[in-house]
Design a protein around this motif. Structure first.
Motif, short mmCIF file in Angstrom:
data_model
loop_
_atom_site.label_atom_id
_atom_site.label_comp_id
_atom_site.label_asym_id
_atom_site.label_seq_id
_atom_site.Cartn_x
_atom_site.Cartn_y
_atom_site.Cartn_z
N HIS A 18 -7.70 -6.49 -2.46
CA HIS A 18 -7.99 -5.16 -1.92
C HIS A 18 -6.92 -4.16 -2.35
O HIS A 18 -7.23 -3.03 -2.77
N TYR A 27 0.85 -1.19 0.00
CA TYR A 27 0.00 0.00 0.00
C TYR A 27 0.89 1.25 0.00
O TYR A 27 1.99 1.25 0.55
N GLU A 71 -7.17 -2.77 -5.81
CA GLU A 71 -8.25 -1.81 -6.05
C GLU A 71 -8.10 -0.54 -5.23
O GLU A 71 -8.78 0.46 -5.49
N ASN A 72 -7.22 -0.56 -4.21
CA ASN A 72 -7.12 0.57 -3.29
C ASN A 72 -5.65 0.92 -3.05
O ASN A 72 -4.84 0.03 -2.77
N THR A 121 -9.68 4.41 5.81
CA THR A 121 -11.00 5.05 5.78
C THR A 121 -11.20 5.97 6.98
O THR A 121 -12.02 6.89 6.93
#
Length: 389
Positions: A368, A85, A371-372, A379
């Protein structure tokens, strides 16, 4: 308005500064004879660093920190990447504040330096909290009774104030223990380590990242355990941490073998409460919602508590305190309790045994991340604990 804050950890210091910012007189009471902060590295997500900026401390903290560009999740046995990430500049642009890796003592020092010395009472043990109409009091071990309009108990996971306000309630062992160590950068320079990584394996996981401007590698090695005492100073037996990760990737084993002073302590939590406040007294930070560190949000949640507490008391007169504390708790309790639960679930997910469950987890995490750009818990990073003026 006069406030007393009990406990000079990260939550208590942040609460003191937030109440000062709200225009109130504050006395910070701490049982130790001098300011000290043990521990090693902590992660500060944008939801926390945004509030440090509001307190005027972000630059001081950032100057002692490391800013990772990304975080990777890896397989225990060979270090193959499950997913990654984005952090770094992209996260700062998205959430309006940086993601920082900091030595706990550096954060504590920055908070401490901002508190006026005249407002601090060290070497003062609090042995009771009580209140009456119009005032709240703390009683010290010497028999002194200090009065104020508000008492904030930020006395940590073993909070005595929680018992005084809500009755007996013991800390709960999470059935996990952590080995912690700090290694000078030069001792691991040959290992080609990722800057921030979480290695997942059966019944345990391993986290490492750089703190203090990249001078030190912070290591947290978590294992499932039947028993372990909660202590920031308990030493591991020689070689114990290496044996606990036998068979893992050679880089993990090399780090554990080279670690000098290794601490081992049990990870404890507190059961969620239906409320944190009674009358003119309230809990804050770990005393209210201690959680396992598997989403790296313990310190952040205490800082957010402090920010909301101060905001709820802006312009408050003594008569307004009980209602203001109600507002503080309404704004914070659900979010902090949700983070408690999410952190516990993350630990369960990290420790799945090899086989179909772990394979499904890895596939889910990879999907995940595809897509992110940002971690699932991101969040919560973009929501302002305190609305902008």
């Amino acid at each position: 308005m006069r406030a007393i804050v009990v406990g000079a950890g990260i939550g208590g210091l942040a609460a003191t500064l937030s109440l000062f910012r709200a225009g109130h007189e504050v006395t910070l009471v701490e049982q130790t004879a001098r300011f000290t902060e043990v521990g090693a590295g902590i992660q500060l997500a944008p939801n926390a660093t945004r509030e440090l900026r509001r307190l005027g401390l972000l630059d001081a903290v950032a100057a002692q920190s490391t800013r990772p560009s990304h975080v990777t999740f890896r397989t225990w046995s060979d270090g193959s990447e499950i997913c990654r990430y984005t952090l770094g500049r992209e996260a700062e642009d998205e959430f309006g504040a940086p993601y920082l890796l900091v030595h706990r003592a550096d954060l504590h020092e920055a908070l401490t330096a901002a508190v006026p010395h005249r407002s601090v009472r060290l070497n003062t043990e609090v042995v009771g909290i009580d209140q009456e109409d119009g005032a709240a009091y703390v009683t010290t071990a010497t028999g002194e009774r200090l009065g104020a309009d508000l008492v904030v108990a930020a006395d940590g996971i073993r909070s005595a104030a929680r018992t005084w306000l809500f009755g007996p309630d013991e800390a709960v062992f999470s059935r996990t223990a952590a080995y912690r160590a700090l290694l000078p950068a030069g001792e691991v320079a040959d290992l080609d380590l990722p800057e921030l990584a979480v290695w997942l394996g059966p019944g345990r996981h391993f986290v490492h990242y750089w703190v203090r401007r990249g001078e030190l590698l912070n290591v947290v090695a978590v294992v499932q355990a039947e028993a372990a005492r909660e202590s920031w100073t308990a030493r591991a037996e020689p070689g114990e941490q290496r044996r606990a990760f036998d068979g893992w990737d050679s880089r993990v084993l090399s780090v554990l073998e080279r670690a000098g002073r290794v601490l081992r302590f049990g990870l404890y939590t507190r059961a969620p409460l239906a409320r944190w406040n009674i009358g003119r007294a309230t809990l804050l930070g770990d005393s209210a919602h201690a959680m396992v560190p598997f989403q790296a949000q313990g310190a952040a949640q205490a800082i957010l508590d402090a920010a909301v507490l101060g905001d709820a008391l802006v312009g408050a007169a003594p008569a307004d305190v009980p209602d203001a504390l109600d507002r503080y708790v309404r704004r914070r309790l659900a979010a902090a309790t949700g983070m408690q639960a999410g952190s516990a679930r993350a630990g369960e997910d990290f420790h799945l045994p090899d086989g179909p469950e772990a394979q499904a987890r890895d596939a889910r995490m990879a999907a995940h991340a595809a897509e992110n750009r940002f971690l699932p818990q991101a969040t919560a990073w973009g929501r302002d604990a305190v609305p902008p003026p």
